[in-house]
Scaffold this active site. Structure first.
Site, PDB file in Angstrom:
ATOM      1  N   ASP A 179     -27.468  49.717-121.643  1.00  0.00           N
ATOM      2  CA  ASP A 179     -28.575  48.805-121.822  1.00  0.00           C
ATOM      3  C   ASP A 179     -29.771  49.293-121.001  1.00  0.00           C
ATOM      4  O   ASP A 179     -29.701  49.381-119.772  1.00  0.00           O
ATOM      5  CB  ASP A 179     -28.127  47.420-121.367  1.00  0.00           C
ATOM      6  CG  ASP A 179     -29.239  46.402-121.515  1.00  0.00           C
ATOM      7  OD1 ASP A 179     -29.691  46.213-122.647  1.00  0.00           O
ATOM      8  OD2 ASP A 179     -29.668  45.840-120.491  1.00  0.00           O
ATOM      9  N   THR A 216     -35.431  47.380-125.389  1.00  0.00           N
ATOM     10  CA  THR A 216     -35.981  47.879-124.124  1.00  0.00           C
ATOM     11  C   THR A 216     -36.042  49.402-124.110  1.00  0.00           C
ATOM     12  O   THR A 216     -37.064  49.970-123.733  1.00  0.00           O
ATOM     13  CB  THR A 216     -35.141  47.407-122.925  1.00  0.00           C
ATOM     14  OG1 THR A 216     -33.777  47.669-123.187  1.00  0.00           O
ATOM     15  CG2 THR A 216     -35.326  45.936-122.687  1.00  0.00           C
ATOM     16  N   ASP A 243     -27.803  39.472-124.816  1.00  0.00           N
ATOM     17  CA  ASP A 243     -28.760  40.163-125.681  1.00  0.00           C
ATOM     18  C   ASP A 243     -28.625  39.682-127.119  1.00  0.00           C
ATOM     19  O   ASP A 243     -29.616  39.364-127.772  1.00  0.00           O
ATOM     20  CB  ASP A 243     -28.525  41.680-125.654  1.00  0.00           C
ATOM     21  CG  ASP A 243     -29.010  42.285-124.350  1.00  0.00           C
ATOM     22  OD1 ASP A 243     -29.638  41.562-123.555  1.00  0.00           O
ATOM     23  OD2 ASP A 243     -28.763  43.487-124.127  1.00  0.00           O
TER      24      ASP A 243
HETATM   25  P1  ADP Z   1     -32.739  49.245-127.450  1.00  0.00           P
HETATM   26  O1  ADP Z   1     -32.609  49.066-125.966  1.00  0.00           O
HETATM   27  O2  ADP Z   1     -34.075  49.814-127.799  1.00  0.00           O
HETATM   28  O3  ADP Z   1     -32.382  48.042-128.221  1.00  0.00           O
HETATM   29  P2  ADP Z   1     -30.384  50.406-128.601  1.00  0.00           P
HETATM   30  O4  ADP Z   1     -29.478  51.386-127.944  1.00  0.00           O
HETATM   31  O5  ADP Z   1     -29.887  49.040-128.813  1.00  0.00           O
HETATM   32  O6  ADP Z   1     -31.722  50.398-127.791  1.00  0.00           O
HETATM   33  O7  ADP Z   1     -30.807  51.039-129.990  1.00  0.00           O
HETATM   34  C1  ADP Z   1     -31.632  50.362-130.874  1.00  0.00           C
HETATM   35  C2  ADP Z   1     -31.968  51.228-132.036  1.00  0.00           C
HETATM   36  O8  ADP Z   1     -30.789  51.565-132.765  1.00  0.00           O
HETATM   37  C3  ADP Z   1     -32.878  50.476-132.992  1.00  0.00           C
HETATM   38  O9  ADP Z   1     -33.847  51.356-133.441  1.00  0.00           O
HETATM   39  C4  ADP Z   1     -31.933  50.077-134.101  1.00  0.00           C
HETATM   40  O10 ADP Z   1     -32.604  49.905-135.327  1.00  0.00           O
HETATM   41  C5  ADP Z   1     -30.999  51.265-134.132  1.00  0.00           C
HETATM   42  N1  ADP Z   1     -29.724  50.980-134.796  1.00  0.00           N
HETATM   43  C6  ADP Z   1     -28.870  49.982-134.526  1.00  0.00           C
HETATM   44  N2  ADP Z   1     -27.790  50.023-135.355  1.00  0.00           N
HETATM   45  C7  ADP Z   1     -27.975  51.080-136.156  1.00  0.00           C
HETATM   46  C8  ADP Z   1     -27.231  51.682-137.231  1.00  0.00           C
HETATM   47  N3  ADP Z   1     -26.078  51.175-137.615  1.00  0.00           N
HETATM   48  N4  ADP Z   1     -27.739  52.775-137.816  1.00  0.00           N
HETATM   49  C9  ADP Z   1     -28.904  53.303-137.406  1.00  0.00           C
HETATM   50  N5  ADP Z   1     -29.648  52.795-136.416  1.00  0.00           N
HETATM   51  C10 ADP Z   1     -29.209  51.702-135.791  1.00  0.00           C
END
Ligand code: ADP
Ligand code: MG
Length: 540
Positions: free
Chosen positions: A64, A97, A392
């Site tokens: 995170d 984030t 979250d």
């Molecule tokens: P953040 O802290 O920015 O939320 P995350 O590690 O949660 O970081 O990643 C979020 C990103 O991953 C977003 O751009 C979201 O659209 C993308 N994402 C989430 N699930 C999938 C998936 N199954 N396939 C592709 N991208 C994904």
């Protein structure tokens, strides 16, 4: 008077450090980029975790972004500004984030290229501002409504849980999130509001994640004070008291001299009568449950137990307030005031063994606009990470519920915006056009990083993504599982509009703020150069 050849005037305290112009800029940019780079590898479902060990040796394992940045001990002021981006994002959206931080880093990296081509920072800032404004105005057309659509909300929760340790039980956790938000969400004069403080979360180590549950009422991390009290009460009438059920202590130290054993007996009898009187006031009101914010002394426990009252002591103030709201009861300070009308109601109050200890479940409350969630997990680290993932996910669902619309993820919307901003840039012309184009390219950092973290070739993937968007497929995003691009709506990767909007907004504002600085004056003791490989003229 002050003629030529005067001695130099020192306006700054001795030891003050100062960096100016290009080198101030590139030092700040380097620091900001370093922060962004530190979290890049965690982005997306295939992102890696980080293990953070603090000075006390405590370990946090997480991917995170906000948590990582919170735990890192960062000193550089520009780096701290990037951390503010993460904080703002976390506060407003509960998600995105890492994306926001990575995006600010990329905006700054692109500006550096422009500065090298002699584009002035103020022009870059103006271009970025125009681009962000345009991008945000374009978001609406990509929105998918959540109105009365629990399926969409479930997918939003699942997207948020993807890649976290709770990911293995996504559907299960998503269901809890959506039911909780639907239970507490209200529409007040057309405004959709979810107050997350109405969702009370308790975590308990032991059992498995699947033992977590949503309780339609209030969960207290407390057990009844006396084993002789009933374990459960149906049709509960609850007295909420915030003063102690014990003999009043005098304000001053008083000594009583007892000369005769009879005097002692009558003194004790007096105390006993007082306590008995307090308990009688409780039972006389019709209460069969007592939740006390303060202590309940042993004698009182004994009388309460004899009267068949289920009593809890030392309840948290926030729990008292939640109970008052849910059960319709009034919190009473003076026992003489307690009447039947002050009592709260619940269909059932019950003590249950959860893991090692007992908890009290208060369910079936008439005015319950609040719910509780009990989170379980094998070890402390697991429950803590589940808690963060849950916070979250439930936050994101609440944002989607309030927004009433979501966007497709996986870099799809950013790729679409990137495409549209390139077209828009052409209508602006001049040097600002260069800045808008740089902004458009910077947005692609999200899909590119998602691809990289999934072990895909970033160049071919981005080319495929651009092609899909050029062909008008605005939902095309990164297929992190099989490579290439995929329709993100079909893949059910959804996130609230606000998450993307806020990320663009705060990344842009911060990049602009950092770009506008061309003079850094720092008092003694603040090191600007540490670890970021900045320029060398820090001393004036
Ligand atoms: P953040 O802290 O920015 O939320 P995350 O590690 O949660 O970081 O990643 C979020 C990103 O991953 C977003 O751009 C979201 O659209 C993308 N994402 C989430 N699930 C999938 C998936 N199954 N396939 C592709 N991208 C994904
Ligand atoms: Mg996320």
């Amino acid at each position: 008077m002050y003629g030529n050849g005067q001695a130099p005037i020192f306006i700054l305290k001795e030891g003050t450090q100062r960096t100016r112009g290009r080198s101030a800029q590139s030092n700040n940019i380097a620091a900001a980029k370093a922060v962004a780079d530190s979290v890049r590898s965690t982005l997306g479902p295939k992102g890696m975790d980080k293990m953070l060990v603090d000075s006390m040796g405590d370990v946090v394992i997480t991917n995170d972004g906000a948590t990582i940045l919170k735990e890192m001990d960062i000193e550089h002021p520009a780096a701290k500004m990037i951390i503010e981006v993460a904080k703002t994002q976390e506060q407003h959206c509960y998600d995105g984030t890492t994306s926001a931080v990575v995006l600010s880093g990329e905006l700054l990296k692109r500006s550096e290229d422009l500065i090298e081509q002699n584009v002035h920072p103020t022009v870059i800032c103006e271009g970025f501002r125009l681009a962000a404004e345009k991008a945000i105005s374009l978001l609406e057309r990509h929105g998918i409504s959540t109105e009365g659509n629990d399926e969409v909300l479930l997918e939003v929760a699942k997207t948020s849980l993807t890649g976290k340790s709770a990911g293995a039980v996504k559907a299960f956790m998503a269901d809890i999130c959506v039911r909780a938000v639907n239970a507490v969400g209200v529409i007040d004069e057309g405004e959709r509001i979810v107050d997350l403080s109405d969702i009370k979360v308790e975590k308990r180590q032991g059992g498995s994640i699947k033992d977590s549950s949503l309780i339609d009422g209030i969960l207290l991390d407390k057990e009844r004070v006396h084993a002789g009290m009933p374990r459960s009460i149906n049709d509960a009438k609850i007295a909420l008291v915030n003063s102690a059920i014990e003999v009043k202590k005098t304000e001053v130290d008083a000594k009583i001299q007892i000369t005769d054993p009879n005097q002692l007996a009558s003194f004790l009898a007096e105390e006993e009568n007082y306590i008995r009187g307090l308990v009688e006031k409780i039972t006389a009101s019709g209460a069969n449950v007592l939740v006390c914010q303060k202590g309940i002394d042993e004698l009182a426990q004994h009388y309460l137990s004899k009267a068949g009252v289920f009593a809890i002591r030392r309840a948290k103030k926030s729990d008292m307030e939640a109970l008052s709201k849910a059960t319709g009861g009034r919190i009473v300070t003076n026992m003489d005031d307690l009447t039947g009308e002050d009592l709260g109601q619940a269909a059932r109050v019950e003590e249950r063994k959860i893991g090692e200890s007992d908890m009290t479940f208060i369910t079936g409350c008439p005015e319950a606009k609040s719910v509780s969630v009990l989170l379980r997990g094998g070890t402390e680290h697991v429950v803590d990470e589940i808690r963060r993932a849950f916070d979250d996910a439930v936050g994101v669902v609440s944002v989607a519920w309030e927004d009433g619309a979501v966007l497709t993820g996986g870099g799809s919307v950013l790729a679409a915006l990137s495409r549209d901003l390139r077209t828009y840039a052409e209508t602006i012309g001049g040097r600002e056009q260069m800045a808008i184009e740089a902004f458009a390219s910077a947005l692609e950092i999200i899909p590119r990083t998602l691809a990289e973290n999934a072990g895909l070739d970033p160049v071919t993937t981005i080319i495929a993504l651009r092609k899909a968007h050029a062909d008008g497929d605005s939902h095309a995003g990164i297929n992190v599982y099989e490579g290439g691009v995929v329709d993100m709506q079909a893949a059910n990767v959804l996130e609230p509009v606000r998450v993307v909007e806020q990320a663009i907004q705060s990344a842009t504002e911060t990049a602009i703020m950092i770009l506008r600085i061309d003079d850094v004056i720092s008092s003694k003791g603040v090191s600007m150069a540490d670890g970021f490989g900045g320029e060398d003229d820090f001393h004036m």
